[in-house]
Scaffold this motif. Structure first.
Motif, short mmCIF file in Angstrom:
data_model
loop_
_atom_site.label_atom_id
_atom_site.label_comp_id
_atom_site.label_asym_id
_atom_site.label_seq_id
_atom_site.Cartn_x
_atom_site.Cartn_y
_atom_site.Cartn_z
N LEU A 247 0.83 -1.21 0.00
CA LEU A 247 0.00 0.00 0.00
C LEU A 247 0.86 1.26 0.00
O LEU A 247 0.56 2.24 -0.68
N ALA A 248 1.96 1.24 0.76
CA ALA A 248 2.84 2.40 0.78
C ALA A 248 3.44 2.66 -0.60
O ALA A 248 3.49 3.80 -1.07
N LEU A 249 3.89 1.59 -1.26
CA LEU A 249 4.47 1.75 -2.59
C LEU A 249 3.43 2.23 -3.59
O LEU A 249 3.71 3.09 -4.43
N ALA A 250 2.22 1.67 -3.51
CA ALA A 250 1.16 2.07 -4.44
C ALA A 250 0.76 3.53 -4.27
O ALA A 250 0.39 4.20 -5.24
N ARG A 251 0.85 4.02 -3.05
CA ARG A 251 0.45 5.40 -2.76
C ARG A 251 1.61 6.38 -2.80
O ARG A 251 1.42 7.59 -2.60
N GLY A 252 2.81 5.89 -3.07
CA GLY A 252 3.97 6.76 -3.10
C GLY A 252 4.37 7.25 -1.72
O GLY A 252 4.97 8.34 -1.59
N GLU A 253 4.07 6.47 -0.69
CA GLU A 253 4.40 6.87 0.68
C GLU A 253 5.73 6.26 1.12
O GLU A 253 6.24 5.31 0.51
N ALA A 254 6.26 6.78 2.19
CA ALA A 254 7.53 6.29 2.71
C ALA A 254 7.35 4.93 3.37
O ALA A 254 6.29 4.61 3.90
N VAL A 255 8.39 4.13 3.31
CA VAL A 255 8.42 2.85 4.02
C VAL A 255 8.87 3.13 5.44
O VAL A 255 10.01 3.53 5.68
N GLU A 256 7.97 2.93 6.40
CA GLU A 256 8.24 3.28 7.80
C GLU A 256 8.10 2.04 8.67
O GLU A 256 7.09 1.82 9.34
N LEU A 257 9.14 1.21 8.66
CA LEU A 257 9.07 -0.06 9.35
C LEU A 257 8.83 0.11 10.85
O LEU A 257 8.04 -0.63 11.44
N GLU A 258 9.51 1.06 11.46
CA GLU A 258 9.37 1.22 12.91
C GLU A 258 7.92 1.53 13.28
O GLU A 258 7.37 0.98 14.25
N ALA A 259 7.27 2.39 12.50
CA ALA A 259 5.87 2.73 12.77
C ALA A 259 4.98 1.51 12.55
O ALA A 259 4.06 1.24 13.34
N TRP A 260 5.23 0.75 11.49
CA TRP A 260 4.41 -0.44 11.21
C TRP A 260 4.55 -1.46 12.33
O TRP A 260 3.57 -2.08 12.74
N TRP A 261 5.77 -1.64 12.80
CA TRP A 261 6.00 -2.62 13.87
C TRP A 261 5.21 -2.23 15.12
O TRP A 261 4.63 -3.09 15.78
N GLY A 262 5.16 -0.95 15.40
CA GLY A 262 4.41 -0.50 16.56
C GLY A 262 2.91 -0.65 16.37
O GLY A 262 2.21 -1.16 17.25
N GLU A 263 2.40 -0.24 15.21
CA GLU A 263 0.96 -0.29 14.95
C GLU A 263 0.45 -1.73 14.92
O GLU A 263 -0.66 -2.01 15.39
N GLY A 264 1.25 -2.63 14.37
CA GLY A 264 0.80 -4.02 14.24
C GLY A 264 1.17 -4.90 15.40
O GLY A 264 0.83 -6.09 15.40
N GLY A 265 1.87 -4.35 16.40
CA GLY A 265 2.31 -5.17 17.52
C GLY A 265 3.18 -6.32 17.05
O GLY A 265 3.06 -7.46 17.53
N ILE A 266 4.08 -6.04 16.11
CA ILE A 266 4.91 -7.08 15.50
C ILE A 266 5.98 -7.53 16.49
O ILE A 266 6.73 -6.71 17.03
N THR A 267 6.07 -8.85 16.70
CA THR A 267 7.06 -9.39 17.64
C THR A 267 8.33 -9.86 16.94
O THR A 267 9.37 -10.00 17.58
N THR A 268 8.26 -10.14 15.65
CA THR A 268 9.46 -10.52 14.89
C THR A 268 10.41 -9.33 14.86
O THR A 268 9.99 -8.22 14.53
N PRO A 269 11.68 -9.53 15.19
CA PRO A 269 12.61 -8.39 15.18
C PRO A 269 12.63 -7.68 13.84
O PRO A 269 12.74 -8.31 12.78
N CYS A 270 12.55 -6.37 13.89
CA CYS A 270 12.50 -5.57 12.67
C CYS A 270 13.75 -5.74 11.83
O CYS A 270 13.69 -5.73 10.60
#
Length: 284
Positions: A247-270
Motif C-alpha cells: 500500500l505504501a508503494l502504491a500510494r507513493g508513501e515512505a516505508v516506515e518499518l518502525e511505525a508499522w512494527w508499533g501499529e501491528g504489535g509485530i514481535t518478529t525483530p524488525c
C-alpha cells in the motif's frame, strides 16, 4: 456481531435493512449461502495436492476431469505469479511445473478470481483494484517470508488471498442487489467501514470453507491486527507487513518499518525484515 452493529449504526432503507439482516442470519447458519464453493474436482485436487504422498500423475487425473479447473491451471502455470515460463505444452506439463503446492495455490487463486466473474465483477473498479493489490502482495509476502520463519509457498498464498474477504463482500453486495432488483448502494461511510471491519473475518471463513488449514485462515482473518491478536502469530505479522509495504508503494508513501512494527504489535525483530524490504519492493 460487528455486522449487525454496522447495520444498526448506519441508516439503511427498509428493504436494504431487511435484506442485510436476512443475509447475516443466513451467513451465521450456513456460510455456503454467501461464500462460493469450489467445484468437486477443485476440492479433490486441493486435497490430493496437500497429501505428502501426492503423486503428480494422480493429480493430473483429477484436474483433467474438470475443463474449467484445467484451463485455470494452464493459465496460472504460464503467469508471472508462478514464474512465467511461457504456455505449458500440456496439462501434465502445467501440473509438473507448478508442483503440488503450486496447484493448491492455483486452485485457491481460481476461487478468488471466480468472485470477479459475477455480472459486472471484472469491471467493478473496487474489485479490480483489490485483486491487483492481492496479486502484488503475494510475491512481496514470499520475499519477506524468511524474516518471519514462514515457508515461502505459504507466505505467497497468504499474501495473495489476504483480502479475499473484500471480494466476498462485493460478491454478496452484487447478489443482494439482484435480489432487490436494483444495485445495492449503501452510504459510502457504511460501505467503507463494512469492508474494513468485516473483510478479515470473512476471508478467514472463506479459506476454512475452501479447505485451508485453520492457522492460515486465522492469519488472514487477523491480518489487520486491529486489535493485535493474542499470542504470537508470525503469519499474521507477515501479511500485515507485506500489505503495508504494498500500500505504501502504491500510494507513493515512505516505508516506515518502525511505525508499522508499533501499529501491528509485530514481535518478529524488525532487523530481520529490513534487509529483505528492497527485494520485496521490487518483486511485484
Amino acid at each position: 456481531g460487528v455486522a449487525l452493529e454496522l447495520v444498526e449504526r448506519h441508516g439503511m432503507a427498509a428493504a436494504e435493512r431487511a435484506l442485510a439482516e436476512a443475509l447475516l442470519v443466513r451467513l451465521t447458519i450456513d456460510p455456503d449461502v454467501v461464500i462460493r464453493q469450489p467445484s468437486r474436482a477443485a476440492q479433490e485436487a486441493f486435497a490430493v495436492a496437500g497429501d505428502p504422498a501426492c503423486e503428480l500423475p494422480a493429480l493430473v487425473a483429477v484436474v483433467e476431469r474438470d475443463p474449467v479447473l484445467a484451463r485455470g491451471l494452464l493459465r496460472h502455470a504460464a503467469s508471472a505469479l508462478h514464474g512465467g515460463f511461457g504456455v505449458p505444452a500440456s496439462l501434465d506439463d502445467a501440473v509438473r511445473r507448478l508442483g503440488a503446492k503450486g496447484v493448491q495455490i492455483a486452485v485457491l487463486a481460481g476461487m478468488a478470481e471466480s468472485l470477479l466473474a459475477r455480472p459486472g465483477g471484472a469491471d467493478d473498479p473496487t474489485a479490480a483494484r483489490v485483486w491487483a493489490h492481492m496479486i502484488r502482495t503475494g510475491p512481496r509476502a514470499r520475499a519477506l517470508a524468511p524474516a518471519f520463519g514462514v515457508p515461502p509457498h505459504e507466505a505467497f498464498t497468504l499474501g495473495l488471498l489476504h483480502d479475499v474477504g473484500t471480494l466476498v463482500l462485493l460478491d454478496l453486495a452484487a447478489r443482494a442487489g439482484r435480489s432487490l432488483g436494483r444495485p445495492l448502494a449503501p452510504a459510502p461511510a457504511l460501505a467503507a467501514e463494512a469492508r474494513r471491519r468485516l473483510h478479515g473475518p470473512l476471508g478467514g471463513i472463506a479459506l476454512l470453507r475452501w479447505g485451508v488449514e485453520p492457522g492460515a485462515a486465522r492469519a488472514v482473518a487477523t491480518h489487520l491486527r486491529d486489535p493485535v491478536p493474542a499470542g504470537r502469530d508470525p503469519r499474521s505479522e507477515l501479511v500485515f507487513v507485506a500489505e503495508r509495504l504494498d500500500l505504501a508503494l502504491a500510494r507513493g508513501e515512505a516505508v516506515e518499518l518502525e511505525a508499522w512494527w508499533g501499529e501491528g504489535g509485530i514481535t518478529t525483530p524488525c532487523d530481520r525484515a529490513e534487509p529483505l524490504i528492497e527485494r520485496a519492493a521490487a518483486v511485484a
